[in-house]
Design a protein around this motif. Structure first.
Motif, PDB file in Angstrom:
ATOM      1  N   GLU A  74       4.627  -5.918  21.367  1.00 54.75           N
ATOM      2  CA  GLU A  74       3.213  -6.192  21.637  1.00 54.75           C
ATOM      3  C   GLU A  74       3.071  -7.321  22.662  1.00 54.75           C
ATOM      4  OE1 GLU A  74       0.286  -6.447  18.171  1.00 54.75           O
ATOM      5  OE2 GLU A  74       0.091  -8.380  19.180  1.00 54.75           O
ATOM      6  N   LYS A  75       3.914  -8.354  22.516  1.00 52.23           N
ATOM      7  CA  LYS A  75       3.883  -9.463  23.483  1.00 52.23           C
ATOM      8  C   LYS A  75       4.258  -8.962  24.866  1.00 52.23           C
ATOM      9  CE  LYS A  75       2.787 -12.196  20.278  1.00 52.23           C
ATOM     10  NZ  LYS A  75       2.157 -10.990  19.731  1.00 52.23           N
ATOM     11  N   TYR A  76       5.213  -8.038  24.930  1.00 54.54           N
ATOM     12  CA  TYR A  76       5.645  -7.470  26.203  1.00 54.54           C
ATOM     13  C   TYR A  76       4.491  -6.718  26.850  1.00 54.54           C
ATOM     14  CZ  TYR A  76       7.946  -4.151  29.333  1.00 54.54           C
ATOM     15  OH  TYR A  76       8.289  -3.401  30.423  1.00 54.54           O
ATOM     16  N   GLU A  77       3.787  -5.905  26.056  1.00 49.31           N
ATOM     17  CA  GLU A  77       2.681  -5.103  26.596  1.00 49.31           C
ATOM     18  C   GLU A  77       1.548  -5.985  27.121  1.00 49.31           C
ATOM     19  OE1 GLU A  77       1.772  -2.495  23.314  1.00 49.31           O
ATOM     20  OE2 GLU A  77       2.578  -0.788  24.448  1.00 49.31           O
ATOM     21  N   LYS A  78       1.317  -7.129  26.445  1.00 49.48           N
ATOM     22  CA  LYS A  78       0.223  -8.017  26.857  1.00 49.48           C
ATOM     23  C   LYS A  78       0.657  -9.033  27.907  1.00 49.48           C
ATOM     24  CE  LYS A  78      -2.921  -8.298  22.933  1.00 49.48           C
ATOM     25  NZ  LYS A  78      -3.449  -9.263  21.958  1.00 49.48           N
ATOM     26  N   HIS A  79       1.883  -8.919  28.413  1.00 50.98           N
ATOM     27  CA  HIS A  79       2.426  -9.887  29.377  1.00 50.98           C
ATOM     28  C   HIS A  79       2.414 -11.308  28.815  1.00 50.98           C
ATOM     29  CE1 HIS A  79       2.869  -7.068  32.703  1.00 50.98           C
ATOM     30  NE2 HIS A  79       1.774  -6.499  32.235  1.00 50.98           N
ATOM     31  N   HIS A  80       2.792 -11.439  27.549  1.00 51.41           N
ATOM     32  CA  HIS A  80       2.862 -12.758  26.931  1.00 51.41           C
ATOM     33  C   HIS A  80       4.297 -13.263  26.805  1.00 51.41           C
ATOM     34  CE1 HIS A  80      -1.392 -12.440  25.024  1.00 51.41           C
ATOM     35  NE2 HIS A  80      -1.416 -12.776  26.289  1.00 51.41           N
ATOM     36  N   PRO A 128     -10.192  -7.762  23.025  1.00 52.43           N
ATOM     37  CA  PRO A 128     -11.142  -7.604  21.917  1.00 52.43           C
ATOM     38  C   PRO A 128     -10.524  -7.736  20.527  1.00 52.43           C
ATOM     39  CG  PRO A 128     -10.871  -5.540  23.133  1.00 52.43           C
ATOM     40  CD  PRO A 128     -10.170  -6.595  23.909  1.00 52.43           C
ATOM     41  N   GLU A 129      -9.296  -7.240  20.338  1.00 44.25           N
ATOM     42  CA  GLU A 129      -8.679  -7.276  19.011  1.00 44.25           C
ATOM     43  C   GLU A 129      -8.620  -8.704  18.454  1.00 44.25           C
ATOM     44  OE1 GLU A 129      -4.764  -5.525  18.229  1.00 44.25           O
ATOM     45  OE2 GLU A 129      -5.503  -3.757  19.313  1.00 44.25           O
ATOM     46  N   VAL A 130      -8.144  -9.629  19.300  1.00 43.51           N
ATOM     47  CA  VAL A 130      -8.019 -11.021  18.873  1.00 43.51           C
ATOM     48  C   VAL A 130      -9.388 -11.700  18.892  1.00 43.51           C
ATOM     49  CG1 VAL A 130      -6.931 -13.248  19.421  1.00 43.51           C
ATOM     50  CG2 VAL A 130      -5.649 -11.122  19.699  1.00 43.51           C
ATOM     51  N   TYR A 131     -10.203 -11.357  19.926  1.00 42.97           N
ATOM     52  CA  TYR A 131     -11.496 -12.021  20.088  1.00 42.97           C
ATOM     53  C   TYR A 131     -12.413 -11.762  18.890  1.00 42.97           C
ATOM     54  CZ  TYR A 131     -15.835 -13.611  22.179  1.00 42.97           C
ATOM     55  OH  TYR A 131     -16.998 -14.284  22.416  1.00 42.97           O
ATOM     56  N   ASN A 132     -12.421 -10.522  18.400  1.00 40.28           N
ATOM     57  CA  ASN A 132     -13.311 -10.193  17.282  1.00 40.28           C
ATOM     58  C   ASN A 132     -12.955 -10.968  16.018  1.00 40.28           C
ATOM     59  OD1 ASN A 132     -14.692  -8.435  18.886  1.00 40.28           O
ATOM     60  ND2 ASN A 132     -13.488  -6.640  18.270  1.00 40.28           N
TER      61      ASN A 132
END
Lengths: 250, 108
Positions: free
Chosen positions: A134-140, A158-162
């Motif tokens: 997941e970190k790889y996909e989000k460039h984290h 949005p997932e984290v923001y909500n």
């Protein structure tokens, strides 16, 4: 040649009877076992100091770049972290039961508990892989492809923001989330490396246990491997709250 | 040379065998504490959130060290080694953090 044979024979007669796995320089097997345990603890203490350096670095940088570290840790999913904690604690339990099986000389049970520990270790690494992906996909993942998008514009994630409704960080603070992820990968990666080494040794032990190597009364190896496995569990017991939990409300 | 085969009972005199009952109790306690620490992280306790999280982590670690790692049943040498090791660890981390957290960064 005959002289040395005679000497060896004389020496064998001079010392008292002992189990074949007891080294000659120890008085009793208990003494040998205690000495080996002591050495294992010294090794584990060097490991504790090593992880201590990483933990200290994490605490210092978290204190300096607090907003970046809070928003960085909001990217981790508490559900996966909790699941992995439960998996690792269960594997520590099965390992402890493995030590008990070796002490009671129950070969079948020992193999069963070692296999369970082995499998739970793999489940832990599997969950960690999902998280890393997941970190790889989000460039984290820190490096050339690192993206501060989720931190300068939280609504774009949005997932984290909500869940957290984070406010946008100024760019210079948002850059420091890379440091959070650097420490996240360094700490969980070092922990995962210890798991991989442990799983490899477990694989070796399963073969040896099937051959009856640890159910002769000579439990030192299983016992000391147990110490290592529990130590890896303890490191995770501290990683989990520090990385996942303590920034939930900030 | 006759091979000395000791029975598990005889073995117990020189090597304490921790009962599975203890392991089950400690394992369950660790799982319950994991649930507690996750629950606590969802509460609004301000400064006490990290204190609760780290307090529970220390409690869990102590349970693992004493029971899973047999320190409670070990020799005095092992107990002293473990105690001295953790003490030294706390000194190193504590002094380093005390230094970093009390400097007037950027104001000298």
């Amino acid at each position: 040649m005959s002289d040395s044979t005679a000497v060896a024979h004389g020496a064998a007669e001079a010392h008292h009877e002992h189990p074949p796995y007891q080294r000659h320089h120890f008085e009793t097997y208990a003494q040998q076992n205690d000495a080996t345990n002591f050495a294992m603890w010294l090794f584990l203490l060097t490991e504790i100091m090593f992880f201590g350096g990483l933990f200290t670095a994490y605490l210092i940088y978290r204190n300096w770049y607090y907003p970046a570290f809070v928003q960085g840790s909001h990217q981790l999913q508490i559900g996966w972290g909790t699941a992995n904690t439960a998996v690792l604690i269960t594997s520590s339990f099965t390992m402890a039961m493995g030590v008990w099986s070796a002490e009671m000389r129950r070969k079948g049970l020992l193999v069963l508990f070692l296999v369970l520990t082995f499998l739970l270790g793999l489940v832990f690494l599997g969950i960690k892989t999902i998280e890393y992906h997941e970190k790889y996909e989000k460039h984290h993942i820190p490096g050339f492809h690192y993206s501060v998008q989720s931190f300068v514009d939280p609504a774009s994630d949005p997932e984290v923001y909500n869940e957290y409704h984070d406010k946008p960080l100024p760019l210079d603070m948002a850059r420091h989330t890379e440091l959070y992820f650097f420490l996240y990968f360094a700490m969980t990666g070092m922990h995962a490396l210890h798991m991989i080494i442990g799983i490899a040794i477990l694989g070796f032990m399963i073969f040896r246990a099937r051959a009856g190597a640890y159910t002769t009364g000579h439990v030192t190896f299983v016992e000391n491997f147990g110490l290592y496995w529990h130590f890896v569990d303890i490191v995770w017991i501290f990683l989990f709250p520090l990385l996942y939990l303590i920034s939930r409300h900030q | 040379m006759t091979q000395h085969q000791e029975t598990p009972e005889e073995h117990e005199h020189e090597h304490h065998i921790v009962s599975p009952v203890i392991y089950v109790i400690i394992g369950s306690a660790l799982l319950v504490l994991t649930g507690t620490t996750v629950w606590a992280s969802y509460q609004e306790w301000g400064v006490f959130n990290p204190i609760a999280a780290l307090g529970i982590a220390v409690l869990k670690a102590v349970l693992v060290v004493l029971f899973f790692m047999h320190v409670k049943y070990s020799t005095k040498l092992t107990k002293l080694t473990v105690g001295a090791g953790f003490f030294t660890f706390m000194v190193l981390v504590g002094m380093t953090l005390a230094d970093y957290f009390t400097r007037a960064w950027g104001r000298w």
